[in-house]
Design a protein around this motif. Structure first.
Motif, short mmCIF file in Angstrom:
data_model
loop_
_atom_site.label_atom_id
_atom_site.label_comp_id
_atom_site.label_asym_id
_atom_site.label_seq_id
_atom_site.Cartn_x
_atom_site.Cartn_y
_atom_site.Cartn_z
N LYS A 111 -4.15 5.65 7.06
CA LYS A 111 -5.76 5.63 7.23
C LYS A 111 -6.15 4.30 7.63
O LYS A 111 -7.06 4.28 8.43
N LYS A 112 -5.65 3.21 7.05
CA LYS A 112 -6.02 1.78 7.44
C LYS A 112 -5.50 1.24 8.98
O LYS A 112 -6.30 0.43 9.32
N ASP A 126 -2.39 5.33 2.31
CA ASP A 126 -3.37 4.44 2.90
C ASP A 126 -3.20 3.53 4.00
O ASP A 126 -4.01 3.09 4.81
N LEU A 183 0.83 -1.24 0.02
CA LEU A 183 0.16 0.02 -0.01
C LEU A 183 0.80 1.26 0.12
O LEU A 183 1.93 1.35 0.47
#
Ligand SMILES: [Fe+2]
Length: 206
Positions: A65-66, A62, A58
């Motif tokens: 955020k994940k 990302d 990723l």
């Protein structure tokens, strides 16, 4: 987009100026340690932490955020966010600091009570952040706000647009200012903030 590019290890981005460029407000020694040891360690630890996991594939944004607020992914979040935060912070600084202009200046006037008031409240928020963390100028839902976050927490993980930031971890100032965080914050706010970079971030907020 080439997916393979995203699986390669994250690398320490080059500083946008020389180690001595921000002296005397931030000394060459502080910048060399902060970038070359602390920032580098976050990048190295991020690479270790994502190796063999789906996160290795990723993009940095990302990953942040994940893994935000996931207690089982603290190590990945902390190192990913600190990698992002420091790269952002270096871009927020320039030897030619000044004052906001154009639409950002107008928004600061309208929404934050003007540039002098902004500076006072920005420094205050950074001083009052208990322990390690960051102070930010952000845009949320199209409105400017000053926020402080603890440790590695970054407003971009919460869906806000980051416009400017100052690192208030002790490693950012202790060699130059010892425990005088307010003095560090005031000096950086007065002399080193990159308002051209801030304006670019502000434009992107729409
Ligand atoms: Fe730092």
């Amino acid at each position: 987009m080439n997916i393979m590019m995203q699986t390669k290890p994250f690398s320490l981005p080059p500083l946008p100026y020389a180690d001595a460029a921000l002296a005397p407000t931030i000394s060459e020694r502080t910048l060399a340690f902060h970038y070359g040891k602390h920032h580098k360690a976050y990048v190295d630890h991020l690479n270790e932490a994502v190796t063999g996991t789906p996160y290795a594939e990723l993009k940095l944004d990302d990953i942040i955020k994940k893994t935000f607020m996931d207690a089982t992914k603290t190590k990945i979040f902390n190192n990913a966010a600190q990698t992002w935060n420091h790269t952002f912070f270096w871009a927020c600084l320039t030897p030619k600091g000044g004052a906001p202009t154009g639409e950002l200046a107008e928004a600061i006037e309208r929404e934050l009570g003007g540039f002098e008031k902004f500076k006072q409240n920005f420094v205050k928020a950074g001083v009052e952040q208990f322990g390690s963390g960051w102070v930010w100028l952000v845009s949320k839902k199209g409105k400017l706000a000053i926020e402080a976050t603890p440790d590695a927490v970054t407003p971009m993980a919460q869906g806000k647009k980051c416009i400017l930031a100052i690192d208030v971890w002790e490693h950012a100032y202790y060699l130059d200012y010892q425990d005088r965080r307010a003095e560090f914050l005031k000096a950086v706010t007065d002399r080193l903030l990159n308002w051209d970079f801030a304006a670019q971030n502000f434009e992107r907020t729409g």
